[in-house]
Design a protein around this motif. Structure first.
Motif, PDB file in Angstrom:
ATOM      1  N   ALA A 184     -65.036 -13.909  61.804  1.00  0.00           N
ATOM      2  CA  ALA A 184     -64.280 -12.656  61.848  1.00  0.00           C
ATOM      3  C   ALA A 184     -64.378 -11.903  60.528  1.00  0.00           C
ATOM      4  O   ALA A 184     -64.080 -12.457  59.470  1.00  0.00           O
ATOM      5  CB  ALA A 184     -62.824 -12.938  62.181  1.00  0.00           C
ATOM      6  N   GLY A 185     -64.810 -10.661  60.614  1.00  0.00           N
ATOM      7  CA  GLY A 185     -64.867  -9.800  59.435  1.00  0.00           C
ATOM      8  C   GLY A 185     -66.095  -9.988  58.572  1.00  0.00           C
ATOM      9  O   GLY A 185     -66.351  -9.167  57.684  1.00  0.00           O
ATOM     10  N   LEU A 229     -68.671  -7.043  58.251  1.00  0.00           N
ATOM     11  CA  LEU A 229     -68.234  -5.720  57.786  1.00  0.00           C
ATOM     12  C   LEU A 229     -69.252  -5.040  56.868  1.00  0.00           C
ATOM     13  O   LEU A 229     -69.380  -3.810  56.918  1.00  0.00           O
ATOM     14  CB  LEU A 229     -66.876  -5.827  57.085  1.00  0.00           C
ATOM     15  N   TYR A 247     -65.645  -3.757  66.969  1.00  0.00           N
ATOM     16  CA  TYR A 247     -65.649  -4.612  65.778  1.00  0.00           C
ATOM     17  C   TYR A 247     -64.976  -3.894  64.612  1.00  0.00           C
ATOM     18  O   TYR A 247     -64.158  -4.475  63.893  1.00  0.00           O
ATOM     19  CB  TYR A 247     -67.081  -5.003  65.418  1.00  0.00           C
ATOM     20  N   ALA A 279     -61.242  -3.722  64.965  1.00  0.00           N
ATOM     21  CA  ALA A 279     -60.558  -4.990  64.715  1.00  0.00           C
ATOM     22  C   ALA A 279     -60.547  -5.390  63.246  1.00  0.00           C
ATOM     23  O   ALA A 279     -59.639  -6.096  62.807  1.00  0.00           O
ATOM     24  CB  ALA A 279     -61.213  -6.099  65.539  1.00  0.00           C
ATOM     25  N   HIS A 280     -61.548  -4.941  62.473  1.00  0.00           N
ATOM     26  CA  HIS A 280     -61.723  -5.513  61.136  1.00  0.00           C
ATOM     27  C   HIS A 280     -61.711  -4.528  59.968  1.00  0.00           C
ATOM     28  O   HIS A 280     -61.467  -4.945  58.836  1.00  0.00           O
ATOM     29  CB  HIS A 280     -63.022  -6.312  61.104  1.00  0.00           C
ATOM     30  N   ASP A 327     -60.230  -2.094  57.343  1.00  0.00           N
ATOM     31  CA  ASP A 327     -58.877  -1.774  56.901  1.00  0.00           C
ATOM     32  C   ASP A 327     -58.619  -0.283  57.125  1.00  0.00           C
ATOM     33  O   ASP A 327     -59.543   0.490  57.390  1.00  0.00           O
ATOM     34  CB  ASP A 327     -58.652  -2.180  55.438  1.00  0.00           C
TER      35      ASP A 327
END
Length: 243
Positions: free
Chosen positions: A141-142, A145, A167, A170-171, A173
């Protein structure tokens, strides 16, 4: 550009995406897809059995056959029925996107694989990696990015549209997400491409300020304000889900 199939690429389970893709492919292309997916699944099974980690990079001559299929998808994904000019149906690029997403899922692509394919890929291959990210359990997860952020630094509208999918929702900021929305307005990417736009924009006073500033700059320069800006600005006035 955001056709029904492109939406499936970002949001639907792989089985639904494969069914939708097969309906739209010519017969020979469906056969190519089945063979390519079988090769990718065999590669994943072989790696599971050996327990060997995938290399972060590998020379061109040693690439597994599924990666060759990934690269050549654009030559093997043609609509079964040619659409009329201006038709909203998926074109060959959308079909290739879907095929590449399915290949990445079938091979259980991990962080090293997606990073390598994105870094060394064409724009079309990079777009497919971005679209596949929500489907890939092997990518922590993440961790992808940096790929999303790289795409958002480009002015390639199809890359930007792929980068603001589920994606990113969800990730990313909130600060980076606001700038992604502004990037869509700046490059002309429809804000309909932004996943969870209403949810993340709701009650965001800072996004509202940025939108008003951007509109004022455009107006002062004698340039038109994107129509989508008012749509997003209206969303910022909605209460947050926590309210």
């Amino acid at each position: 550009m955001l056709t029904e199939l492109t939406g499936l690429t970002d949001g639907a389970p792989p089985a639904a995406l494969q069914a939708a893709l097969e309906e739209r492919l010519a017969g020979a292309d469906r056969a190519w897809l089945h063979e390519a997916l079988a090769e990718a699944e065999a590669e994943a099974e072989a790696e599971t059995e050996t327990g060997s980690p995938r290399p972060a990079d590998r020379p061109q001559w040693s690439l597994p056959i599924w990666e060759t299929r990934f690269a050549e998808a654009g030559r093997h994904c043609h609509p079964a029925q040619a659409g009329q000019p201006g038709s909203p149906g998926p074109g060959a690029q959308d079909l290739a996107d879907a095929a590449r997403v399915l290949l990445l899922h079938a091979v259980r692509a991990d962080h090293a694989t997606t990073t390598r394919l994105y870094t060394h890929g064409t724009a079309a291959e990079r777009r497919a990696v971005l679209l596949a990210l929500p489907h890939l359990g092997g990518v922590p997860a993440g961790s992808a990015l940096p790929l999303v952020e790289d795409a958002l630094r480009t002015n390639d509208t199809r890359l930007v549209a792929a980068a603001v999918g589920r994606y990113a929702a969800a990730h990313l900021d909130q600060h980076a997400w606001r700038h992604a929305v502004l990037k869509c307005l700046f490059t002309g990417v429809p804000v309909g491409a932004v996943a969870d736009l209403a949810g993340r924009a709701a009650g965001d006073a800072e996004l509202a300020r940025m939108l008003r500033d951007y509109a004022a700059e455009r107006t002062a320069a004698g340039r038109p304000v994107p129509e989508d800006l008012d749509r997003v600005l209206a969303l910022t006035a909605a209460p947050t889900q926590e309210s």
